[in-house]
Write a protein that holds these residues in place. Sequence first.
Motif, PDB file in Angstrom:
ATOM      1  N   SER A 129       1.572   1.719 -13.442  1.00  9.76           N
ATOM      2  CA  SER A 129       2.425   0.858 -12.625  1.00  9.76           C
ATOM      3  C   SER A 129       2.873  -0.304 -13.510  1.00  9.76           C
ATOM      4  O   SER A 129       2.134  -0.751 -14.389  1.00  9.76           O
ATOM      5  CB  SER A 129       1.673   0.327 -11.408  1.00  9.76           C
ATOM      6  OG  SER A 129       1.443   1.383 -10.504  1.00  9.76           O
ATOM      7  N   LYS A 149       1.462   5.611  -4.465  1.00  7.33           N
ATOM      8  CA  LYS A 149       1.460   4.959  -3.154  1.00  7.33           C
ATOM      9  C   LYS A 149       0.178   4.156  -2.944  1.00  7.33           C
ATOM     10  O   LYS A 149       0.191   3.123  -2.284  1.00  7.33           O
ATOM     11  CB  LYS A 149       1.615   6.027  -2.062  1.00  7.33           C
ATOM     12  CG  LYS A 149       2.159   5.510  -0.782  1.00  7.33           C
ATOM     13  CD  LYS A 149       3.623   5.147  -0.927  1.00  7.33           C
ATOM     14  CE  LYS A 149       4.212   4.844   0.425  1.00  7.33           C
ATOM     15  NZ  LYS A 149       5.306   3.918   0.355  1.00  7.33           N
ATOM     16  N   GLU A 152      -0.127   0.301  -3.382  1.00  9.29           N
ATOM     17  CA  GLU A 152       0.321  -0.667  -2.370  1.00  9.29           C
ATOM     18  C   GLU A 152      -0.823  -1.558  -1.921  1.00  9.29           C
ATOM     19  O   GLU A 152      -0.636  -2.735  -1.670  1.00  9.29           O
ATOM     20  CB  GLU A 152       0.937   0.051  -1.167  1.00  9.29           C
ATOM     21  CG  GLU A 152       2.404   0.329  -1.369  1.00  9.29           C
ATOM     22  CD  GLU A 152       3.055   0.830  -0.109  1.00  9.29           C
ATOM     23  OE1 GLU A 152       2.994   0.129   0.925  1.00  9.29           O
ATOM     24  OE2 GLU A 152       3.651   1.921  -0.167  1.00  9.29           O
ATOM     25  N   HIS A 164       8.304  -5.518  -0.408  1.00 12.17           N
ATOM     26  CA  HIS A 164       8.960  -4.253  -0.721  1.00 12.17           C
ATOM     27  C   HIS A 164      10.464  -4.486  -0.858  1.00 12.17           C
ATOM     28  O   HIS A 164      11.082  -5.168  -0.054  1.00 12.17           O
ATOM     29  CB  HIS A 164       8.672  -3.220   0.363  1.00 12.17           C
ATOM     30  CG  HIS A 164       9.223  -1.891   0.017  1.00 12.17           C
ATOM     31  ND1 HIS A 164      10.358  -1.405   0.606  1.00 12.17           N
ATOM     32  CD2 HIS A 164       8.806  -0.957  -0.875  1.00 12.17           C
ATOM     33  CE1 HIS A 164      10.628  -0.216   0.096  1.00 12.17           C
ATOM     34  NE2 HIS A 164       9.699   0.076  -0.805  1.00 12.17           N
ATOM     35  N   ASN A 167      12.486   1.868  -2.569  1.00 16.54           N
ATOM     36  CA  ASN A 167      11.723   2.948  -3.191  1.00 16.54           C
ATOM     37  C   ASN A 167      10.335   2.450  -3.580  1.00 16.54           C
ATOM     38  O   ASN A 167       9.617   1.943  -2.757  1.00 16.54           O
ATOM     39  CB  ASN A 167      12.486   3.543  -4.376  1.00 16.54           C
ATOM     40  CG  ASN A 167      13.840   4.070  -3.974  1.00 16.54           C
ATOM     41  OD1 ASN A 167      14.050   4.516  -2.856  1.00 16.54           O
ATOM     42  ND2 ASN A 167      14.796   4.014  -4.891  1.00 16.54           N
ATOM     43  N   ASN A 168       9.995   2.564  -4.845  1.00 14.70           N
ATOM     44  CA  ASN A 168       8.674   2.115  -5.284  1.00 14.70           C
ATOM     45  C   ASN A 168       8.730   0.753  -5.998  1.00 14.70           C
ATOM     46  O   ASN A 168       7.856   0.423  -6.781  1.00 14.70           O
ATOM     47  CB  ASN A 168       8.032   3.181  -6.193  1.00 14.70           C
ATOM     48  CG  ASN A 168       8.894   3.518  -7.377  1.00 14.70           C
ATOM     49  OD1 ASN A 168      10.084   3.271  -7.414  1.00 14.70           O
ATOM     50  ND2 ASN A 168       8.291   4.125  -8.391  1.00 14.70           N
TER      51      ASN A 168
END
Length: 173
Positions: A129, A149, A152, A164, A167-168
Motif C-alpha cells: 500500500s 481491502k 481500510e 475515501h 476506488n482504492n
Amino acid sequence: MYKKIINCCLILIFFSSCINNKVDENDIDNFILKYEFEDFSFFKDYRIIIRQKNFSETIYMISDSETNIDSVLYFVYVDNFSNKISQIKVGNDKNSKLFQALTDIKIKEIINKYKIYNFPYLSVNNDNSVSINPFFVDMNPYLLRLKTKSDEENIKKNYSVFKHYKNNWYIKD
C-alpha cells in the motif's frame, strides 16, 4: 514610486500566505489516472521524502516505512547540476534492520529510481500500500492507495485524517 512597490509586495505576501495546501480536483484525478496501477514494489518497506529542494541541491530522507516519520535512516544529498549523489549522511535510526541492510549502492539505486517519480513523499508498506504526496515538499502524505481491502482498518486506526476518494484511493481530509 518606492512606496507603491513596497505596498504591492506586501499585498502579494499577504495573499500568498493565505493560500493553503489545497489541490485542484483535476490534478488529483490526473495523478490517480496516471499512477492507478503503477508498481511501487521496488520501494517496499521504504519511505522517501524530499526534505529540501533548491536550485542546486535536493536532500532526500530515506526511512523505514513502518517507523515514526522522525526516524531517519539516511540523508542523501543530490547535486542538481550533475544529477549525482554528492553526500550520504547517516540519520538517527541506526537500530533498524533496514539500516543494516542498506549499502551505498542500494541507496544510490533507491534514489536513482525515485528520481523518475520525484514525488515529495512516497512510502510503501509491507502490503505494497502506498502513501504519497505528489504536490508539496516537506509535507505528510496527501493520498493513500490501498493494495487490499483489509488495509481500510489500518486507515481507521492510523490515518484518521483520510477519507475515501475513489476506488482504492484515500485523500487527506
